[in-house]
Design an enzyme around this catalytic site. Structure first.
Site, PDB file in Angstrom:
ATOM      1  N   PRO A  61     -72.045 -48.457 -68.418  1.00 16.06           N
ATOM      2  CA  PRO A  61     -71.597 -47.322 -67.602  1.00 16.06           C
ATOM      3  C   PRO A  61     -72.435 -46.074 -67.816  1.00 16.06           C
ATOM      4  CG  PRO A  61     -69.733 -48.378 -68.704  1.00 16.06           C
ATOM      5  CD  PRO A  61     -70.976 -48.977 -69.295  1.00 16.06           C
ATOM      6  N   ASP A  87     -80.184 -53.626 -44.111  1.00 13.85           N
ATOM      7  CA  ASP A  87     -79.072 -53.489 -45.039  1.00 13.85           C
ATOM      8  C   ASP A  87     -78.719 -52.021 -45.245  1.00 13.85           C
ATOM      9  OD1 ASP A  87     -78.920 -56.180 -45.513  1.00 13.85           O
ATOM     10  OD2 ASP A  87     -80.089 -56.132 -47.364  1.00 13.85           O
ATOM     11  N   ARG A 124     -81.332 -62.116 -53.435  1.00 17.75           N
ATOM     12  CA  ARG A 124     -81.429 -62.201 -51.974  1.00 17.75           C
ATOM     13  C   ARG A 124     -82.691 -61.533 -51.441  1.00 17.75           C
ATOM     14  NH1 ARG A 124     -79.580 -57.901 -49.095  1.00 17.75           N
ATOM     15  NH2 ARG A 124     -78.699 -59.207 -47.443  1.00 17.75           N
ATOM     16  N   GLU A 164     -67.312 -51.964 -77.522  1.00 16.65           N
ATOM     17  CA  GLU A 164     -67.800 -50.610 -77.272  1.00 16.65           C
ATOM     18  C   GLU A 164     -69.294 -50.576 -76.958  1.00 16.65           C
ATOM     19  OE1 GLU A 164     -65.778 -47.842 -77.091  1.00 16.65           O
ATOM     20  OE2 GLU A 164     -64.238 -49.400 -77.189  1.00 16.65           O
TER      21      GLU A 164
END
Length: 280
Positions: free
Chosen positions: A99, A183, A168, A126
């Site tokens: 994150p 896209d 992809r 963690e």
């Protein structure tokens, strides 16, 4: 492309055997190798974590098993096809989902798709002892990547997201090589817009039709409609993308539509919405 994933939950990566990624693996376009981190532990409990220095909640993944795993995986590149035949170690890029990493974008997916070999290090608890990242950053390109502003129980889900976005883009993986050209977030003609709505047969469904322009056969009008709808969706769902849009890539029809949607060009070459009038 070769992908290695080191995890304490190899079963979490089973989706890599299905859909486009699974087909690419079956065709030999994608070489995916999933490794159990516990294979590089040496105690009877296969311990991969310990308490954090300095105190605090949770556990931290130990550096020793990660170091042994990554060393062995990197060394396995010796003698593989494409290494030049000189016995040198072919170095991968290390991808660490976290994150606290840089945001994952379509542009970053394109960058990763150009790498011949990625090694993923999804953490649990963690996170991984920071010394592991610092150690390998001295010899590898390290990508610390966040797939969003939220926290998951582990990085394996992020590995699946990144792998599908990257795979992809590889030549031959999509049936139509042009499929990803328009896209959402694709660099180029659509100026980082979200993709607009799409329709298929039948022409009527539950008393709902499709826009007449899509039946017109007029390619110019269809392209204009799609671009307009992309602007409308982006303005509604991701106004931050409009705010960052470079006016230099817009034509007069784009500007007229943005004005209709309540946007105005501000000093400095960016767009914004006028705030409420202030009484003097």
């Amino acid at each position: 492309m070769r992908l290695d994933v080191v995890t304490i939950f190899p079963e979490y990566l089973e989706p890599l055997n299905v859909s486009l990624v699974g087909k690419a693996r079956a065709r030999g376009q994608l070489d995916v190798r999933v490794h159990d981190l516990r294979a590089w532990t040496h105690d009877r409990h296969n311990t991969v974590d310990d308490t954090p220095y300095g105190g605090g909640p949770g556990m931290v993944m130990k550096p020793e098993p990660w170091g042994e795993a990554l060393d062995e995986i990197i060394e396995s590149g010796v003698g593989e096809p494409g290494d030049g035949g000189d016995g040198a170690v072919k170095l991968p890029a290390l991808v660490v989902p976290t994150p606290s990493g840089r945001p994952f974008t379509q542009a970053l997916a394109v960058e990763l798709a150009e790498r011949p070999w990625l090694v993923f290090a999804p953490a649990r608890y963690e996170g991984i002892d920071r010394r592991v990242i610092d150690e390998y950053a001295e010899r590898l390109d390290v990508y610390e990547i966040s797939i969003g502003d939220y926290v998951l129980a582990g990085g394996e889900a992020a590995v699946l997201v990144i792998t599908e976005a990257v795979a992809r883009l590889l030549p031959g993986v999509l049936g139509n090589a042009e499929s990803h050209r328009d896209d959402s977030f694709a660099p180029g003609a659509m100026a980082d817009l979200l993709e607009g709505p799409v329709y298929t047969k039948p022409p009527q469904w539950r008393d709902r039709g499709i826009p007449e322009v899509l039946l017109s056969g007029h390619h110019g009008k269809i392209a204009r409609w799609r671009r307009d709808e992309a602007f409308r969706r982006t303005s509604h769902n991701r106004p931050d993308l409009i705010e960052r849009c470079d006016p230099a890539v817009l034509d007069k029809y784009d500007r007229e539509l943005l004005a209709e949607l309540g946007w105005e060009e501000l000093p400095g070459g960016r767009f914004g919405r006028p705030g409420p009038a202030v009484e003097e």
